[in-house]
Design a protein around this motif. Structure first.
Motif, mmCIF file in Angstrom:
data_model
loop_
_atom_site.group_PDB
_atom_site.id
_atom_site.type_symbol
_atom_site.label_atom_id
_atom_site.label_comp_id
_atom_site.label_asym_id
_atom_site.label_seq_id
_atom_site.Cartn_x
_atom_site.Cartn_y
_atom_site.Cartn_z
ATOM 1 N N VAL A 240 8.543 0.294 11.986
ATOM 2 C CA VAL A 240 8.003 1.133 10.916
ATOM 3 C C VAL A 240 8.107 0.425 9.584
ATOM 4 C CG1 VAL A 240 8.372 3.247 9.621
ATOM 5 C CG2 VAL A 240 8.394 3.317 12.102
ATOM 6 N N GLU A 241 9.272 -0.196 9.311
ATOM 7 C CA GLU A 241 9.460 -0.872 8.045
ATOM 8 C C GLU A 241 8.538 -2.078 7.911
ATOM 9 O OE1 GLU A 241 11.814 0.273 9.933
ATOM 10 O OE2 GLU A 241 12.677 1.815 8.663
ATOM 11 N N GLU A 242 8.209 -2.729 9.004
ATOM 12 C CA GLU A 242 7.310 -3.884 8.942
ATOM 13 C C GLU A 242 5.932 -3.467 8.434
ATOM 14 O OE1 GLU A 242 5.392 -7.276 11.903
ATOM 15 O OE2 GLU A 242 7.157 -6.161 12.528
ATOM 16 N N GLU A 243 5.426 -2.354 8.925
ATOM 17 C CA GLU A 243 4.135 -1.862 8.433
ATOM 18 C C GLU A 243 4.235 -1.435 6.981
ATOM 19 O OE1 GLU A 243 0.774 1.598 9.242
ATOM 20 O OE2 GLU A 243 2.406 1.338 10.689
ATOM 21 N N SER A 244 5.331 -0.762 6.625
ATOM 22 C CA SER A 244 5.533 -0.341 5.243
ATOM 23 C C SER A 244 5.578 -1.549 4.319
ATOM 24 C CB SER A 244 6.837 0.461 5.116
ATOM 25 O OG SER A 244 6.762 1.673 5.817
ATOM 26 N N GLN A 245 6.249 -2.591 4.772
ATOM 27 C CA GLN A 245 6.356 -3.807 3.975
ATOM 28 C C GLN A 245 4.991 -4.418 3.711
ATOM 29 O OE1 GLN A 245 7.666 -7.513 5.810
ATOM 30 N NE2 GLN A 245 9.276 -7.664 4.285
ATOM 31 N N THR A 246 4.156 -4.479 4.737
ATOM 32 C CA THR A 246 2.826 -5.052 4.592
ATOM 33 C C THR A 246 2.004 -4.282 3.567
ATOM 34 O OG1 THR A 246 2.841 -5.842 6.878
ATOM 35 C CG2 THR A 246 0.697 -5.620 5.808
ATOM 36 N N ILE A 247 2.021 -2.956 3.673
ATOM 37 C CA ILE A 247 1.256 -2.132 2.730
ATOM 38 C C ILE A 247 1.818 -2.271 1.323
ATOM 39 C CG2 ILE A 247 0.559 0.212 2.127
ATOM 40 C CD1 ILE A 247 0.694 0.901 5.111
ATOM 41 N N ALA A 248 3.152 -2.267 1.208
ATOM 42 C CA ALA A 248 3.789 -2.375 -0.109
ATOM 43 C C ALA A 248 3.438 -3.697 -0.784
ATOM 44 C CB ALA A 248 5.295 -2.220 0.029
ATOM 45 N N LEU A 249 3.442 -4.775 -0.016
ATOM 46 C CA LEU A 249 3.073 -6.076 -0.566
ATOM 47 C C LEU A 249 1.614 -6.080 -1.030
ATOM 48 C CD1 LEU A 249 4.859 -8.574 1.836
ATOM 49 C CD2 LEU A 249 5.156 -8.444 -0.644
ATOM 50 N N ASN A 250 0.746 -5.469 -0.263
ATOM 51 C CA ASN A 250 -0.662 -5.377 -0.663
ATOM 52 C C ASN A 250 -0.818 -4.602 -1.967
ATOM 53 O OD1 ASN A 250 -1.519 -6.812 1.585
ATOM 54 N ND2 ASN A 250 -1.934 -4.985 2.801
ATOM 55 N N LEU A 251 -0.027 -3.537 -2.115
ATOM 56 C CA LEU A 251 -0.076 -2.760 -3.354
ATOM 57 C C LEU A 251 0.416 -3.589 -4.540
ATOM 58 C CD1 LEU A 251 1.228 0.708 -2.086
ATOM 59 C CD2 LEU A 251 -1.083 0.182 -2.872
#
Length: 342
Positions: A240-251
């Motif tokens: 779950v955190e891996e997906e969150s990390q990807t989105i957060a980095l994109n933001l």
């Protein structure tokens, strides 16, 4: 369904027993749920849930509705019979379980199709969602369902303009990304609960930026939230955190390439220190380097980056990069250093 025979009678006890039986039947499986709908039970449950005279009966009715709405074949009739207005109204109930069950019902509707999502919007559902969020500061399960509902709504292109224009709702999404850290009572939330809360909120923001990134970039606090130790970037473990990390980095990259957004980033005196900590993870080293290049590409940002120690940051990034990303990271870092000479 024999339990319906008791509903029209005058005694509250008999009606309450009948609704209790309906509630039990709704838990027996999809066939039983469909039998309730085929017998006219959905309309009866809507009426009972909307009534405030008997709180126990109301709670049983909304629990049964929340259960039957997991069946998509029932949802069309429910919406056509005005059930969405009832659910939205019950979000403001002083009974926490009634509000939670109403939110679960909305989650089933929002997950299923765009017409359901638009029906929620047509009932001023965004205003009610803000109200229930503010009342649920200590309820992990309610806030998790809340972020799921908003995430589903954001998946509807026709709904995005209304969400993007609703500043209070966007602010609550940012609070979800913060993991509820603005509320002292949120310390009782489980790690998994907080991460789920963050994930749905990040998915919603990601969908919204594809429609109008400026409305999201105006939330300057989002940068602070993304860079905190409790945020989705620096507290990682699991899928779950891996997906969150990807989105957060994109933001963050969206902030970095925008003139006003980059200003929000550069307000943080520990920005490079945070990014260097993040770059300890080999999987994101290249994206961190590209984010810094986006900042460097805007000439007005360079004096601030120099004052923050950008040269030392780039040298450290080059030293620490993994073998897999080394060549690409070095290339981006050298591009940044060349920009410093201009």
């Amino acid at each position: 369904m024999s339990c319906f025979t008791a509903l029209p009678v005058s005694t509250a006890k008999a009606r309450r027993y009948a609704v209790f039986e309906l509630n039990n039947v709704s838990l027996l499986g999809d066939k039983s749920k469909q039998e309730i709908a085929d017998s006219g039970g959905v309309q009866v449950l809507i009426q009972l849930a909307a009534g405030a005279d008997d709180e126990v009966m109301q709670e049983l009715a909304i629990e049964a509705l929340s259960s039957v709405l997991t069946l998509s074949t029932i949802q069309l009739d429910f919406v056509s019979q005005g059930g969405v207005a009832t659910l939205c109204a019950l979000l403001c109930s002083t009974n926490g379980n009634v509000a939670y069950q109403a939110l679960c019902g909305l989650a089933c509707l929002a997950d299923h199709c765009s017409s359901n999502r638009l029906a929620i919007l047509s009932e001023r559902g965004l205003d009610d969602l803000v109200q229930v969020f503010d009342k649920a500061s200590s309820s992990e399960k309610l806030r998790a369902v809340w972020s799921r509902v908003v995430c589903s709504l954001a998946g509807c292109p026709e709904a995005c303009p209304a969400i993007l224009g609703h500043a209070p709702l966007l602010d609550r999404l940012v609070e979800c990304v913060a993991g509820g850290t603005s509320s002292p009572s949120s310390s009782s939330f489980s790690d998994n609960g907080l991460r789920q809360l963050q994930l749905y909120a990040l998915r919603a923001l990601d969908r919204l930026t594809k429609r109008d990134k400026q409305a999201v970039l105006q939330r300057g606090r989002l940068v602070t939230v993304l860079l905190t130790d409790e945020g989705p970037l620096l507290a990682l473990s699991g899928l779950v955190e891996e997906e969150s990390q990807t989105i957060a980095l994109n933001l963050l990259c969206l902030f970095a390439q925008d003139s006003e957004g980059s200003a929000h980033l550069l307000l943080h005196s520990d920005l490079l220190e945070r990014l260097l900590s993040l770059a300890e993870s080999p999987s994101v080293q290249l994206q961190v380097a590209k984010m810094v290049l986006l900042l460097m590409a805007q000439e007005r940002n360079r004096p601030r980056l120099i004052s923050l120690g950008i040269r030392d940051f780039l040298m450290e990034l080059k030293r620490n990069c993994s073998q897999h990303t080394c060549a690409d990271v070095h290339l981006v870092a050298e591009s940044c250093l060349r920009l410093l000479k201009h």
